[in-house]
Scaffold this motif. Structure first.
Motif, PDB file in Angstrom:
ATOM      1  N   ILE A   7     -14.509  23.311  17.178  1.00 46.80           N
ATOM      2  CA  ILE A   7     -15.007  23.517  15.806  1.00 46.80           C
ATOM      3  C   ILE A   7     -14.082  24.456  15.045  1.00 46.80           C
ATOM      4  N   LYS A   8     -13.654  25.545  15.686  1.00 45.07           N
ATOM      5  CA  LYS A   8     -12.731  26.496  15.036  1.00 45.07           C
ATOM      6  C   LYS A   8     -11.399  25.829  14.700  1.00 45.07           C
ATOM      7  N   ASP A   9     -10.890  24.999  15.651  1.00 42.56           N
ATOM      8  CA  ASP A   9      -9.610  24.313  15.398  1.00 42.56           C
ATOM      9  C   ASP A   9      -9.728  23.373  14.213  1.00 42.56           C
ATOM     10  N   GLN A  10     -10.856  22.689  14.109  1.00 36.43           N
ATOM     11  CA  GLN A  10     -11.033  21.749  13.004  1.00 36.43           C
ATOM     12  C   GLN A  10     -11.197  22.501  11.692  1.00 36.43           C
ATOM     13  N   ALA A  11     -11.843  23.667  11.728  1.00 37.81           N
ATOM     14  CA  ALA A  11     -12.018  24.469  10.513  1.00 37.81           C
ATOM     15  C   ALA A  11     -10.668  24.913   9.951  1.00 37.81           C
ATOM     16  N   LYS A  12      -9.720  25.218  10.839  1.00 40.64           N
ATOM     17  CA  LYS A  12      -8.389  25.649  10.396  1.00 40.64           C
ATOM     18  C   LYS A  12      -7.602  24.509   9.762  1.00 40.64           C
ATOM     19  N   LYS A  13      -7.874  23.280  10.220  1.00 40.00           N
ATOM     20  CA  LYS A  13      -7.103  22.127   9.734  1.00 40.00           C
ATOM     21  C   LYS A  13      -7.795  21.404   8.582  1.00 40.00           C
ATOM     22  N   ALA A  14      -9.099  21.637   8.413  1.00 47.40           N
ATOM     23  CA  ALA A  14      -9.889  20.855   7.453  1.00 47.40           C
ATOM     24  C   ALA A  14      -9.451  21.095   6.014  1.00 47.40           C
ATOM     25  N   LYS A  15      -9.466  20.015   5.237  1.00 53.43           N
ATOM     26  CA  LYS A  15      -9.207  20.098   3.799  1.00 53.43           C
ATOM     27  C   LYS A  15     -10.410  19.476   3.097  1.00 53.43           C
ATOM     28  N   LEU A  16     -11.325  20.318   2.652  1.00 58.19           N
ATOM     29  CA  LEU A  16     -12.560  19.842   2.052  1.00 58.19           C
ATOM     30  C   LEU A  16     -12.676  20.353   0.618  1.00 58.19           C
ATOM     31  N   PRO A  17     -13.285  19.549  -0.248  1.00 59.53           N
ATOM     32  CA  PRO A  17     -13.477  19.994  -1.640  1.00 59.53           C
ATOM     33  C   PRO A  17     -14.291  21.294  -1.684  1.00 59.53           C
ATOM     34  N   GLY A  18     -13.828  22.245  -2.524  1.00 65.24           N
ATOM     35  CA  GLY A  18     -14.542  23.509  -2.690  1.00 65.24           C
ATOM     36  C   GLY A  18     -14.076  24.600  -1.740  1.00 65.24           C
ATOM     37  N   PHE A  19     -13.166  24.260  -0.821  1.00 70.33           N
ATOM     38  CA  PHE A  19     -12.662  25.259   0.130  1.00 70.33           C
ATOM     39  C   PHE A  19     -11.141  25.241   0.116  1.00 70.33           C
ATOM     40  N   ARG A  20     -10.573  26.450   0.276  1.00 72.77           N
ATOM     41  CA  ARG A  20      -9.123  26.530   0.407  1.00 72.77           C
ATOM     42  C   ARG A  20      -8.711  26.010   1.784  1.00 72.77           C
ATOM     43  N   PRO A  21      -7.528  25.375   1.888  1.00 72.67           N
ATOM     44  CA  PRO A  21      -7.074  24.863   3.196  1.00 72.67           C
ATOM     45  C   PRO A  21      -7.097  25.963   4.253  1.00 72.67           C
ATOM     46  N   GLY A  22      -7.700  25.659   5.390  1.00 74.32           N
ATOM     47  CA  GLY A  22      -7.750  26.616   6.492  1.00 74.32           C
ATOM     48  C   GLY A  22      -8.843  27.657   6.370  1.00 74.32           C
ATOM     49  N   MET A  23      -9.643  27.586   5.282  1.00 71.57           N
ATOM     50  CA  MET A  23     -10.669  28.615   5.057  1.00 71.57           C
ATOM     51  C   MET A  23     -12.084  28.021   5.069  1.00 71.57           C
ATOM     52  N   VAL A  24     -12.229  26.817   5.657  1.00 69.24           N
ATOM     53  CA  VAL A  24     -13.562  26.218   5.740  1.00 69.24           C
ATOM     54  C   VAL A  24     -14.374  26.976   6.797  1.00 69.24           C
ATOM     55  N   PRO A  25     -15.582  27.469   6.485  1.00 67.68           N
ATOM     56  CA  PRO A  25     -16.383  28.215   7.468  1.00 67.68           C
ATOM     57  C   PRO A  25     -16.735  27.326   8.670  1.00 67.68           C
ATOM     58  N   THR A  26     -16.693  27.913   9.861  1.00 61.27           N
ATOM     59  CA  THR A  26     -17.043  27.152  11.074  1.00 61.27           C
ATOM     60  C   THR A  26     -18.493  26.668  11.004  1.00 61.27           C
ATOM     61  N   SER A  27     -19.349  27.432  10.321  1.00 60.81           N
ATOM     62  CA  SER A  27     -20.750  27.031  10.221  1.00 60.81           C
ATOM     63  C   SER A  27     -20.885  25.717   9.453  1.00 60.81           C
ATOM     64  N   HIS A  28     -20.019  25.561   8.420  1.00 62.17           N
ATOM     65  CA  HIS A  28     -20.047  24.325   7.645  1.00 62.17           C
ATOM     66  C   HIS A  28     -19.557  23.142   8.497  1.00 62.17           C
ATOM     67  N   ILE A  29     -18.491  23.368   9.271  1.00 68.80           N
ATOM     68  CA  ILE A  29     -17.963  22.316  10.158  1.00 68.80           C
ATOM     69  C   ILE A  29     -19.012  21.942  11.195  1.00 68.80           C
ATOM     70  N   LYS A  30     -19.675  22.956  11.769  1.00 67.09           N
ATOM     71  CA  LYS A  30     -20.683  22.692  12.806  1.00 67.09           C
ATOM     72  C   LYS A  30     -21.851  21.906  12.236  1.00 67.09           C
ATOM     73  N   ARG A  31     -22.268  22.278  11.011  1.00 65.74           N
ATOM     74  CA  ARG A  31     -23.400  21.614  10.392  1.00 65.74           C
ATOM     75  C   ARG A  31     -23.050  20.166  10.030  1.00 65.74           C
ATOM     76  N   THR A  32     -21.794  19.956   9.586  1.00 66.28           N
ATOM     77  CA  THR A  32     -21.392  18.628   9.110  1.00 66.28           C
ATOM     78  C   THR A  32     -20.920  17.712  10.231  1.00 66.28           C
ATOM     79  N   TYR A  33     -20.116  18.282  11.116  1.00 65.90           N
ATOM     80  CA  TYR A  33     -19.490  17.445  12.144  1.00 65.90           C
ATOM     81  C   TYR A  33     -19.859  17.855  13.565  1.00 65.90           C
ATOM     82  N   GLY A  34     -20.768  18.778  13.703  1.00 64.67           N
ATOM     83  CA  GLY A  34     -21.055  19.380  15.008  1.00 64.67           C
ATOM     84  C   GLY A  34     -21.427  18.387  16.091  1.00 64.67           C
ATOM     85  N   LYS A  35     -22.359  17.476  15.785  1.00 66.83           N
ATOM     86  CA  LYS A  35     -22.813  16.531  16.828  1.00 66.83           C
ATOM     87  C   LYS A  35     -21.681  15.614  17.291  1.00 66.83           C
TER      88      LYS A  35
END
Length: 443
Positions: free
Chosen positions: A32-60
């Motif tokens: 999850i942390k590795d994906q948060a560093k690489k993620a490019k999502l609207p509303g977030f700066r590259p590499g600054m997506v919160p792990t909680s958001h990644i877990k909630r969205t892509y966790g399962k």
């Protein structure tokens, strides 16, 4: 984490993998942390997506992938540690129907079926006797080889009168209105009817003969001659054709002289017809050594396959083949299954020999084999071309970049290593035989 296996019988077993949250969550958190560093999502700066958001969205999805990766890794490690000789790959048990929440708190239990290689003794020893044939070249084989060499360096001439073996450049016309008309090269050596072949001899330019084209040629040759499909060749309604000679082509064999010998043997060690004949005999009998080796390999294979009695987990193997080749039909699977078992059986025999005797296939051996195969192919199409070692290395490297070709060459290298080893173990009885008699063996 707990992993164990249970034997169902000598060739079937199951492996169970139990995972608690503490076994898989560290890997899931890292993913999850590795994906948060690489993620490019609207509303977030590259590499600054919160792990909680990644877990909630892509966790399962991440949890599912990591658990499967961990289970696969643990099974592979366990098989290696326990020295289990597994056939195919573990398959999830069909009756597994556990429902999990996939909420990072599940205690998982996965059960897999595995097929085990049967136990058997390798049947080769110093008491096992085989015949190693020493094949000598008969006169007919030598004459054919000399003829082919002379033709390879011969020249094309255009005689006035045709002879057997000439190529007639001729106009073909079907004897019917709006029938087939074609100007083409007619090889008289392919004519399959003696009387028609005789009618093509003694012809001159502009001479015409009428013949039954279906009697003259086999279907495949007829289709190529007329430029039609084999079905169309079979269905010709009118088979009487008229042939009009436009030109006669004949390959004149090279003379047995010093110029010819120099072309074949540039080192200059062949200057007479006698030396040439001796060299051809040596070359042909060296090629026969390959025939002898192949015969010995076949005899060893047949002996091993006959002596080794081995039962295989057939229902498991069929499920595995279907799982890894979902496009294959049940009919195709059943049709090729016995051949698959034969190949598997011999592979196991080879692998037991390799393991028991610490045989090793080295990378250089695979490269050299690739170079040998490439060299043979080049010489087949151009007898005069002599590739450099640098060129062969380059071609070999290109060939080995293809994984399928690399695997094939590795398996062939392994087979050669096993063959060389067995030749030093078994009892070999040498027997001289001429090529004509050798060809009739096992027929």
């Amino acid at each position: 984490m707990n992993i164990s296996h249970q034997k169902i019988d000598e060739i079937n077993a199951s492996i169970t993998v139990d995972l608690a949250p503490e076994d898989y969550n560290p890997q899931v958190d890292k993913a999850i942390k590795d994906q948060a560093k690489k993620a490019k999502l609207p509303g977030f700066r590259p590499g600054m997506v919160p792990t909680s958001h990644i877990k909630r969205t892509y966790g399962k999805s991440i949890l599912f992938d990591e658990v499967n990766r961990l289970v696969s890794e643990q099974i592979n490690n366990y098989v290696t540690e326990q020295k289990l000789e597994v056939l195919g790959q573990p398959l999830p048990k069909e009756e597994n129907d556990a429902n999990y929440n996939w909420d990072f708190n599940d205690n998982f239990s996965f059960e897999y079926e595995i097929g085990l290689a049967p136990a058997f003794d390798v049947p080769f020893s110093a008491e096992t006797e085989f015949v190693a044939y020493d094949i000598t070249a008969d006169d007919a084989t030598l004459e054919e080889r000399v003829k082919n060499l002379r033709r390879s360096y011969g020249k094309m001439i255009n005689p006035e009168v045709s002879e057997e073996g000439d190529v007639l450049y001729a106009a073909l016309k079907q004897n019917k209105e709006d029938g087939i008309e074609k100007t083409t090269s007619v090889r008289t050596d392919l004519v399959d009817n003696a009387s028609i072949k005789k009618s093509f001899i003694g012809l001159k330019k502009d001479d015409t003969v009428t013949f039954d084209i279906k009697k003259a040629f086999k279907v495949a040759d007829l289709a190529r001659l007329l430029g039609v499909t084999e079905d169309e060749a079979k269905d010709l309604d009118v088979t009487e054709f008229e042939l009009t000679v436009k030109n006669i082509n004949r390959l004149e064999e090279a003379e047995l002289n010093e110029d010819f010998f120099k072309k074949l043997f540039p080192d200059g060690d062949v200057t007479t017809a006698e030396q040439f004949q001796a060299k051809v005999k040596e070359e042909v009998e060296n090629l026969f050594k390959q025939n002898s080796d192949q015969k010995l390999r076949n005899d060893i294979y047949e002996f091993g396959m006959d002596k080794v009695e081995a039962a295989f987990p057939e229902p498991f193997l069929k499920r595995w083949l279907k799982a890894t080749n979902p496009e294959i039909s049940q009919e195709e699977l059943e049709e090729g299954f016995q051949d698959f078992l034969k190949n598997l059986k011999w592979t196991l025999i080879e692998n037991r020999i390799v393991t028991a005797n610490n045989l090793e296939v080295k990378y250089d051996e695979v490269v050299n084999l690739a170079k040998e195969r490439i060299y043979s192919q080049i010489k087949m199409y151009n007898i005069n071309e002599e590739p450099t070692d640098e060129q062969l290395n380059q071609f070999a490297m290109q060939l080995l970049q293809d994984r399928e070709q690399a695997n094939r060459l590795f398996e062939e290298s392994k087979a050669l290593k096993v063959f060389d080893y067995l030749k030093g173990v078994i009892k070999l009885k040498s027997k001289k035989i001429d090529y004509a008699k050798f060809e009739k063996l096992d027929k």
